[in-house]
Design a protein around this motif. Structure first.
Motif, PDB file in Angstrom:
ATOM      1  N   PHE A  27      12.192   1.368 -18.554  1.00  0.00           N
ATOM      2  CA  PHE A  27      11.748   0.560 -17.688  1.00  0.00           C
ATOM      3  C   PHE A  27      11.274  -0.938 -18.469  1.00  0.00           C
TER       4      PHE A  27
ATOM      5  N   ARG B  46      12.368  17.554  -3.846  1.00  0.00           N
ATOM      6  CA  ARG B  46      13.320  16.964  -4.581  1.00  0.00           C
ATOM      7  C   ARG B  46      13.449  17.680  -6.321  1.00  0.00           C
TER       8      ARG B  46
ATOM      9  N   ALA C 168      12.727   7.624  -5.196  1.00  0.00           N
ATOM     10  CA  ALA C 168      12.989   8.554  -3.925  1.00  0.00           C
ATOM     11  C   ALA C 168      11.791   8.797  -3.368  1.00  0.00           C
ATOM     12  N   THR C 169      10.665   8.606  -4.032  1.00  0.00           N
ATOM     13  CA  THR C 169       9.355   8.713  -3.623  1.00  0.00           C
ATOM     14  C   THR C 169       8.496   7.541  -3.383  1.00  0.00           C
ATOM     15  N   GLU C 170       7.492   7.500  -2.638  1.00  0.00           N
ATOM     16  CA  GLU C 170       7.012   6.289  -1.922  1.00  0.00           C
ATOM     17  C   GLU C 170       5.923   5.796  -2.726  1.00  0.00           C
ATOM     18  N   SER C 171       5.095   6.611  -3.223  1.00  0.00           N
ATOM     19  CA  SER C 171       3.889   6.214  -4.121  1.00  0.00           C
ATOM     20  C   SER C 171       3.402   7.343  -5.021  1.00  0.00           C
ATOM     21  N   LEU C 172       2.400   6.914  -5.959  1.00  0.00           N
ATOM     22  CA  LEU C 172       1.852   7.932  -6.686  1.00  0.00           C
ATOM     23  C   LEU C 172       0.326   7.942  -6.189  1.00  0.00           C
ATOM     24  N   ASN C 173      -0.387   9.097  -6.565  1.00  0.00           N
ATOM     25  CA  ASN C 173      -1.771   9.246  -6.482  1.00  0.00           C
ATOM     26  C   ASN C 173      -2.491   7.984  -7.058  1.00  0.00           C
TER      27      ASN C 173
ATOM     28  N   ARG D  19       4.461  15.164  -8.000  1.00  0.00           N
ATOM     29  CA  ARG D  19       4.594  13.967  -7.195  1.00  0.00           C
ATOM     30  C   ARG D  19       4.845  12.900  -8.378  1.00  0.00           C
TER      31      ARG D  19
ATOM     32  N   LEU E 159       2.870  -2.377  -4.485  1.00  0.00           N
ATOM     33  CA  LEU E 159       4.177  -1.934  -4.460  1.00  0.00           C
ATOM     34  C   LEU E 159       5.336  -2.736  -5.144  1.00  0.00           C
TER      35      LEU E 159
ATOM     36  N   LYS F  69       5.740  12.463   6.912  1.00  0.00           N
ATOM     37  CA  LYS F  69       6.263  11.946   5.784  1.00  0.00           C
ATOM     38  C   LYS F  69       7.122  13.101   4.947  1.00  0.00           C
TER      39      LYS F  69
ATOM     40  N   GLU G 274      10.819  14.827   4.486  1.00  0.00           N
ATOM     41  CA  GLU G 274      11.589  14.968   3.363  1.00  0.00           C
ATOM     42  C   GLU G 274      12.067  16.078   2.934  1.00  0.00           C
TER      43      GLU G 274
ATOM     44  N   PRO H  19       6.753   0.834 -12.551  1.00  0.00           N
ATOM     45  CA  PRO H  19       8.310   0.882 -12.011  1.00  0.00           C
ATOM     46  C   PRO H  19       8.501   2.494 -11.762  1.00  0.00           C
ATOM     47  N   GLY H  20       9.429   3.083 -11.047  1.00  0.00           N
ATOM     48  CA  GLY H  20      10.022   4.342 -10.914  1.00  0.00           C
ATOM     49  C   GLY H  20      10.017   4.510  -9.359  1.00  0.00           C
ATOM     50  N   GLY H  21      10.010   5.564  -9.210  1.00  0.00           N
ATOM     51  CA  GLY H  21       9.811   5.957  -7.475  1.00  0.00           C
ATOM     52  C   GLY H  21      11.060   5.522  -6.888  1.00  0.00           C
TER      53      GLY H  21
ATOM     54  N   SER I  40       7.583  15.321  -2.525  1.00  0.00           N
ATOM     55  CA  SER I  40       8.270  15.256  -3.734  1.00  0.00           C
ATOM     56  C   SER I  40       8.659  16.753  -4.163  1.00  0.00           C
TER      57      SER I  40
ATOM     58  N   ASP J 121       8.363  13.362 -10.038  1.00  0.00           N
ATOM     59  CA  ASP J 121       9.354  12.907  -9.208  1.00  0.00           C
ATOM     60  C   ASP J 121       9.378  11.260  -9.316  1.00  0.00           C
ATOM     61  N   TRP J 122       8.408  10.852  -9.318  1.00  0.00           N
ATOM     62  CA  TRP J 122       8.180   9.149  -9.471  1.00  0.00           C
ATOM     63  C   TRP J 122       9.013   8.878 -10.833  1.00  0.00           C
ATOM     64  N   PHE J 123       8.804   9.478 -11.725  1.00  0.00           N
ATOM     65  CA  PHE J 123       9.485   9.123 -13.076  1.00  0.00           C
ATOM     66  C   PHE J 123      10.861   9.775 -13.175  1.00  0.00           C
TER      67      PHE J 123
END
Lengths: 248, 248
Positions: free
Chosen positions: A247, A157, B225-230, A123, B181, A31, A35, B221-223, A154, A126-128
């Motif tokens: 959001f 990016r 580009a990225t798949e998940s959060l820790n 990470r 998700l 993964k 990226e 919410p978010g993500g 992440s 990037d999510w936010f």
């Protein structure tokens, strides 16, 4: 088949000194590697265990691709269970951070030491949808394999730069939020959408040098019995709070 | 002075099998040890490097206190830099979790594997005043030294039990929130103050077995580009959101 010089090069990249000397770092796992391959990072070489990697983006530079066995990969990996692919990329040229052009909240890391915390902050940022992270010179190296690993791709990016934060913030006119233990309740704070948000070292918090630049100290309420939150947790809760209205 | 049998006992407690067999675990560092000494945990023995430890709560059972050198402590510690004190405590008797008596939101961990994540979740839960964590049988052992370390003493205040979650949740009538998700936006969710909040395994999320028990799937919410959060980050953002109104 891995040559001795390849093994020696990748192993050297486990250490900061040699990453700097060679201007290279590496990424592991399908993964994360995908990226980075899909980003602007420049591939130097990639080591693939064919039976572990069903598909990767098309690799145009065949001379950079090496098929290896899982035992060979083990020799260069930092993982206990290597995930079938390891790719070496060039460290991009550091671009000067221009305080005049800041048009979002920039995350500032002041002396973060733990690679897992740093990677997790990348990470989460990037999510936010945060794009920029500025680190003090003594913050852990972003190309440390454990940082790269925890950032889960992440890092491909997010723009991470290192800077003398005192000099940088002395030129700044935007709000500077700092996560301290005695600041304003973040849940009652109206964050402006441009400025800086500082998180300090795991043990000592924000350095005395930077405290004078904080225009608004903020705190996550709670913690009647416990003393503090992990810094990657504090950063995440602040990032979520800042993006919450978007959001909502 | 450390005896051979003391060294061998504490070293054995690095492993789950021997923690279970001896019904003991250990804690390191002045802050964390102090919090356990001030709790209902029962002290078995404590190893102190006098020059490293200026003050600890008064220890009534002198026969349990051993002064050691830093080199001796190194032999039994899991830390690269031992912090001058290591205390062995009894593992408390596991109390049955009574679904009838739930009067808060209970955090449920379904197969969390990483000790750092587990410890961080305990620390964050404590910060926000959550009292109970229920874990699936395959969740990492809460008395694993890395969990204890990452929880920074918060484990002394949080009740952590292991249970067959399928059986437990089948008896439940309260709302069950599950972090997935594709759930409802947590920032638009009105969390009820009693029920369960499930977080799944780092790689695979919540198990298929537990999904049917979820009455409300939630998502941060978010993500784009990225798949998940820790998972420790997801848990923290959910805990903050749930407590937000209390602090607002």
């Amino acid at each position: 088949m891995l040559s001795k010089s390849q093994i020696s090069l990748v192993k050297s990249l486990h250490q900061k000194k040699f990453r700097k000397e060679n201007n290279l770092f590496f990424v592991e796992g399908i993964k994360a590697v995908t990226e980075f391959l899909n980003s602007s990072f420049v591939l130097y070489s990639i080591y693939i265990v064919p039976e572990f990697v069903p598909k990767l983006p098309k690799l145009s530079h065949k001379q950079k691709v090496f098929e290896v066995s899982i035992n060979e990969l083990q020799k260069i990996s930092v993982l206990q269970n290597p995930q079938g692919v390891l790719a070496v990329f060039e460290i991009p040229k550091s671009i000067d951070f221009d305080v005049e052009k800041v048009n979002d909240l920039v995350i500032v890391l002041d002396g973060i030491q733990d690679p897992g915390n740093m990677g997790t902050i990348i990470r989460t940022a990037d999510w936010f949808g945060f794009k920029n992270i500025i680190c003090s010179i003594d913050t852990v190296d972003v190309y440390n394999p454990k940082v790269v690993q925890a950032s889960m791709g992440s890092l491909a990016r997010i723009r991470v730069v290192y800077n003398d934060l005192g000099i940088l913030l002395s030129k700044n006119t935007l709000p500077v939020y700092g996560a301290l233990l005695d600041g304003a309740n973040i849940f009652k704070t109206n964050f402006l959408q441009k400025g800086y948000l500082i998180f300090g070292n795991e043990g000592n918090g924000i350095s005395e040098e930077l405290k004078p630049f904080i225009s608004k100290a903020i705190t996550i309420p709670g913690g009647e019995a416990t003393e503090s939150l992990n810094v990657s947790i504090s950063a995440a809760i602040c990032c979520a709070e800042i993006r919450r209205n978007m959001f909502k």
